[in-house]
Design a protein around this motif. Structure first.
Motif, PDB file in Angstrom:
ATOM      1  N   GLU A  89      12.226  -8.270 -16.780  1.00 21.50           N
ATOM      2  CA  GLU A  89      13.629  -8.632 -16.576  1.00 21.50           C
ATOM      3  C   GLU A  89      14.536  -7.407 -16.523  1.00 21.50           C
ATOM      4  O   GLU A  89      15.485  -7.370 -15.740  1.00 21.50           O
ATOM      5  CB  GLU A  89      14.104  -9.574 -17.682  1.00 21.50           C
ATOM      6  N   ILE A  90      14.252  -6.421 -17.371  1.00 19.64           N
ATOM      7  CA  ILE A  90      15.093  -5.218 -17.377  1.00 19.64           C
ATOM      8  C   ILE A  90      14.534  -4.133 -16.448  1.00 19.64           C
ATOM      9  O   ILE A  90      15.042  -3.022 -16.417  1.00 19.64           O
ATOM     10  CB  ILE A  90      15.284  -4.658 -18.810  1.00 19.64           C
ATOM     11  N   GLN A  91      13.498  -4.491 -15.698  1.00 18.00           N
ATOM     12  CA  GLN A  91      12.872  -3.615 -14.709  1.00 18.00           C
ATOM     13  C   GLN A  91      12.470  -2.267 -15.300  1.00 18.00           C
ATOM     14  O   GLN A  91      12.847  -1.201 -14.808  1.00 18.00           O
ATOM     15  CB  GLN A  91      13.806  -3.415 -13.511  1.00 18.00           C
ATOM     16  N   MET A  92      11.692  -2.348 -16.363  1.00 14.32           N
ATOM     17  CA  MET A  92      11.202  -1.141 -17.030  1.00 14.32           C
ATOM     18  C   MET A  92       9.716  -1.330 -17.314  1.00 14.32           C
ATOM     19  O   MET A  92       9.301  -2.409 -17.755  1.00 14.32           O
ATOM     20  CB  MET A  92      11.975  -0.933 -18.343  1.00 14.32           C
ATOM     21  N   ASP A  93       8.926  -0.295 -17.063  1.00 14.53           N
ATOM     22  CA  ASP A  93       7.505  -0.410 -17.389  1.00 14.53           C
ATOM     23  C   ASP A  93       7.273   0.015 -18.840  1.00 14.53           C
ATOM     24  O   ASP A  93       8.167   0.560 -19.492  1.00 14.53           O
ATOM     25  CB  ASP A  93       6.624   0.370 -16.412  1.00 14.53           C
ATOM     26  N   GLN A  94       6.087  -0.251 -19.323  1.00 13.60           N
ATOM     27  CA  GLN A  94       5.773   0.013 -20.733  1.00 13.60           C
ATOM     28  C   GLN A  94       5.894   1.487 -21.071  1.00 13.60           C
ATOM     29  O   GLN A  94       6.427   1.847 -22.118  1.00 13.60           O
ATOM     30  CB  GLN A  94       4.366  -0.490 -21.066  1.00 13.60           C
ATOM     31  N   ARG A  95       5.416   2.348 -20.201  1.00 16.77           N
ATOM     32  CA  ARG A  95       5.452   3.789 -20.474  1.00 16.77           C
ATOM     33  C   ARG A  95       6.894   4.282 -20.573  1.00 16.77           C
ATOM     34  O   ARG A  95       7.240   5.048 -21.468  1.00 16.77           O
ATOM     35  CB  ARG A  95       4.704   4.551 -19.387  1.00 16.77           C
ATOM     36  N   THR A  96       7.746   3.862 -19.655  1.00 17.43           N
ATOM     37  CA  THR A  96       9.150   4.276 -19.674  1.00 17.43           C
ATOM     38  C   THR A  96       9.833   3.764 -20.941  1.00 17.43           C
ATOM     39  O   THR A  96      10.596   4.489 -21.575  1.00 17.43           O
ATOM     40  CB  THR A  96       9.889   3.748 -18.427  1.00 17.43           C
ATOM     41  N   PHE A  97       9.544   2.522 -21.304  1.00 18.68           N
ATOM     42  CA  PHE A  97      10.114   1.952 -22.530  1.00 18.68           C
ATOM     43  C   PHE A  97       9.710   2.786 -23.739  1.00 18.68           C
ATOM     44  O   PHE A  97      10.551   3.138 -24.566  1.00 18.68           O
ATOM     45  CB  PHE A  97       9.660   0.502 -22.705  1.00 18.68           C
ATOM     46  N   CYS A  98       8.442   3.102 -23.821  1.00 18.48           N
ATOM     47  CA  CYS A  98       7.934   3.883 -24.964  1.00 18.48           C
ATOM     48  C   CYS A  98       8.552   5.279 -25.004  1.00 18.48           C
ATOM     49  O   CYS A  98       8.939   5.758 -26.069  1.00 18.48           O
ATOM     50  CB  CYS A  98       6.412   3.980 -24.910  1.00 18.48           C
ATOM     51  N   ASP A  99       8.652   5.921 -23.860  1.00 15.46           N
ATOM     52  CA  ASP A  99       9.238   7.259 -23.802  1.00 15.46           C
ATOM     53  C   ASP A  99      10.726   7.234 -24.150  1.00 15.46           C
ATOM     54  O   ASP A  99      11.218   8.100 -24.868  1.00 15.46           O
ATOM     55  CB  ASP A  99       9.056   7.873 -22.411  1.00 15.46           C
ATOM     56  N   THR A 100      11.429   6.240 -23.654  1.00 18.20           N
ATOM     57  CA  THR A 100      12.875   6.139 -23.876  1.00 18.20           C
ATOM     58  C   THR A 100      13.214   5.878 -25.334  1.00 18.20           C
ATOM     59  O   THR A 100      14.134   6.486 -25.888  1.00 18.20           O
ATOM     60  CB  THR A 100      13.475   5.017 -22.996  1.00 18.20           C
ATOM     61  N   TYR A 101      12.468   4.958 -25.969  1.00 17.82           N
ATOM     62  CA  TYR A 101      12.803   4.537 -27.326  1.00 17.82           C
ATOM     63  C   TYR A 101      11.877   5.114 -28.401  1.00 17.82           C
ATOM     64  O   TYR A 101      11.927   4.694 -29.551  1.00 17.82           O
ATOM     65  CB  TYR A 101      12.827   3.010 -27.406  1.00 17.82           C
ATOM     66  N   ARG A 102      11.035   6.061 -27.996  1.00 11.91           N
ATOM     67  CA  ARG A 102      10.138   6.751 -28.928  1.00 11.91           C
ATOM     68  C   ARG A 102       9.245   5.791 -29.726  1.00 11.91           C
ATOM     69  O   ARG A 102       9.095   5.908 -30.939  1.00 11.91           O
ATOM     70  CB  ARG A 102      10.918   7.658 -29.869  1.00 11.91           C
ATOM     71  N   VAL A 103       8.678   4.839 -29.007  1.00 13.22           N
ATOM     72  CA  VAL A 103       7.695   3.922 -29.581  1.00 13.22           C
ATOM     73  C   VAL A 103       6.336   4.383 -29.075  1.00 13.22           C
ATOM     74  O   VAL A 103       6.150   4.517 -27.863  1.00 13.22           O
ATOM     75  CB  VAL A 103       7.959   2.464 -29.126  1.00 13.22           C
ATOM     76  N   PRO A 104       5.393   4.664 -29.973  1.00 11.62           N
ATOM     77  CA  PRO A 104       4.065   5.084 -29.499  1.00 11.62           C
ATOM     78  C   PRO A 104       3.442   4.011 -28.593  1.00 11.62           C
ATOM     79  O   PRO A 104       3.495   2.819 -28.910  1.00 11.62           O
ATOM     80  CB  PRO A 104       3.256   5.242 -30.785  1.00 11.62           C
ATOM     81  N   ALA A 105       2.897   4.442 -27.487  1.00 14.61           N
ATOM     82  CA  ALA A 105       2.301   3.501 -26.527  1.00 14.61           C
ATOM     83  C   ALA A 105       1.197   2.671 -27.178  1.00 14.61           C
ATOM     84  O   ALA A 105       1.047   1.487 -26.871  1.00 14.61           O
ATOM     85  CB  ALA A 105       1.753   4.263 -25.326  1.00 14.61           C
ATOM     86  N   SER A 106       0.457   3.269 -28.094  1.00 16.54           N
ATOM     87  CA  SER A 106      -0.618   2.534 -28.766  1.00 16.54           C
ATOM     88  C   SER A 106      -0.056   1.404 -29.625  1.00 16.54           C
ATOM     89  O   SER A 106      -0.657   0.338 -29.721  1.00 16.54           O
ATOM     90  CB  SER A 106      -1.454   3.474 -29.631  1.00 16.54           C
ATOM     91  N   ARG A 107       1.102   1.624 -30.234  1.00 16.21           N
ATOM     92  CA  ARG A 107       1.708   0.571 -31.064  1.00 16.21           C
ATOM     93  C   ARG A 107       2.233  -0.568 -30.204  1.00 16.21           C
ATOM     94  O   ARG A 107       2.121  -1.727 -30.558  1.00 16.21           O
ATOM     95  CB  ARG A 107       2.846   1.124 -31.935  1.00 16.21           C
ATOM     96  N   LEU A 108       2.807  -0.240 -29.052  1.00 18.94           N
ATOM     97  CA  LEU A 108       3.276  -1.303 -28.156  1.00 18.94           C
ATOM     98  C   LEU A 108       2.086  -2.124 -27.680  1.00 18.94           C
ATOM     99  O   LEU A 108       2.154  -3.355 -27.651  1.00 18.94           O
ATOM    100  CB  LEU A 108       4.034  -0.708 -26.965  1.00 18.94           C
ATOM    101  N   SER A 109       1.008  -1.455 -27.370  1.00 15.82           N
ATOM    102  CA  SER A 109      -0.210  -2.160 -26.967  1.00 15.82           C
ATOM    103  C   SER A 109      -0.723  -3.041 -28.109  1.00 15.82           C
ATOM    104  O   SER A 109      -1.144  -4.173 -27.881  1.00 15.82           O
ATOM    105  CB  SER A 109      -1.284  -1.157 -26.551  1.00 15.82           C
ATOM    106  N   ASN A 110      -0.681  -2.530 -29.329  1.00 11.99           N
ATOM    107  CA  ASN A 110      -1.095  -3.323 -30.492  1.00 11.99           C
ATOM    108  C   ASN A 110      -0.257  -4.584 -30.617  1.00 11.99           C
ATOM    109  O   ASN A 110      -0.776  -5.664 -30.942  1.00 11.99           O
ATOM    110  CB  ASN A 110      -0.953  -2.523 -31.792  1.00 11.99           C
ATOM    111  N   LEU A 111       1.030  -4.465 -30.382  1.00 11.90           N
ATOM    112  CA  LEU A 111       1.912  -5.627 -30.459  1.00 11.90           C
ATOM    113  C   LEU A 111       1.626  -6.635 -29.360  1.00 11.90           C
ATOM    114  O   LEU A 111       1.622  -7.844 -29.598  1.00 11.90           O
ATOM    115  CB  LEU A 111       3.378  -5.188 -30.382  1.00 11.90           C
ATOM    116  N   ILE A 112       1.377  -6.141 -28.168  1.00  6.76           N
ATOM    117  CA  ILE A 112       1.115  -7.027 -27.034  1.00  6.76           C
ATOM    118  C   ILE A 112      -0.194  -7.783 -27.211  1.00  6.76           C
ATOM    119  O   ILE A 112      -0.282  -8.968 -26.922  1.00  6.76           O
ATOM    120  CB  ILE A 112       1.118  -6.221 -25.715  1.00  6.76           C
ATOM    121  N   HIS A 113      -1.212  -7.108 -27.737  1.00  7.71           N
ATOM    122  CA  HIS A 113      -2.537  -7.730 -27.863  1.00  7.71           C
ATOM    123  C   HIS A 113      -2.846  -8.249 -29.263  1.00  7.71           C
ATOM    124  O   HIS A 113      -3.889  -8.871 -29.469  1.00  7.71           O
ATOM    125  CB  HIS A 113      -3.617  -6.737 -27.432  1.00  7.71           C
TER     126      HIS A 113
END
Length: 64
Positions: free
Chosen positions: A20-44
């Motif tokens: 909806e906000i037209q942002m991919d996971q990597r950009t989101f993680c880089d922008t808000y300083r969320v480790p990509a592995s943690r976002l993946s953990n949340l998704i799965h």
């Protein structure tokens, strides 16, 4: 063979909101300083990652 974990309902909310906000996971993680592995953990759902769960839900405006 690589076994993939299914996406959780919370993970689908994250993915839907990112679209909806037209942002991919990597950009989101880089922008808000969320480790990509943690976002993946949340998704799965492979790890609770409570600190990042609250942060991601607040940033994306979704319910936990």
């Amino acid at each position: 063979m690589n076994k993939r974990n299914p996406v959780t309902p919370f993970g689908w909310k994250i993915k839907q909101r990112l679209v909806e906000i037209q942002m991919d996971q990597r950009t989101f993680c880089d922008t808000y300083r969320v480790p990509a592995s943690r976002l993946s953990n949340l998704i799965h759902g492979t790890r609770k990652a409570k600190k990042y769960r609250k942060q991601v839900s607040t940033l994306l405006g979704i319910e936990e």
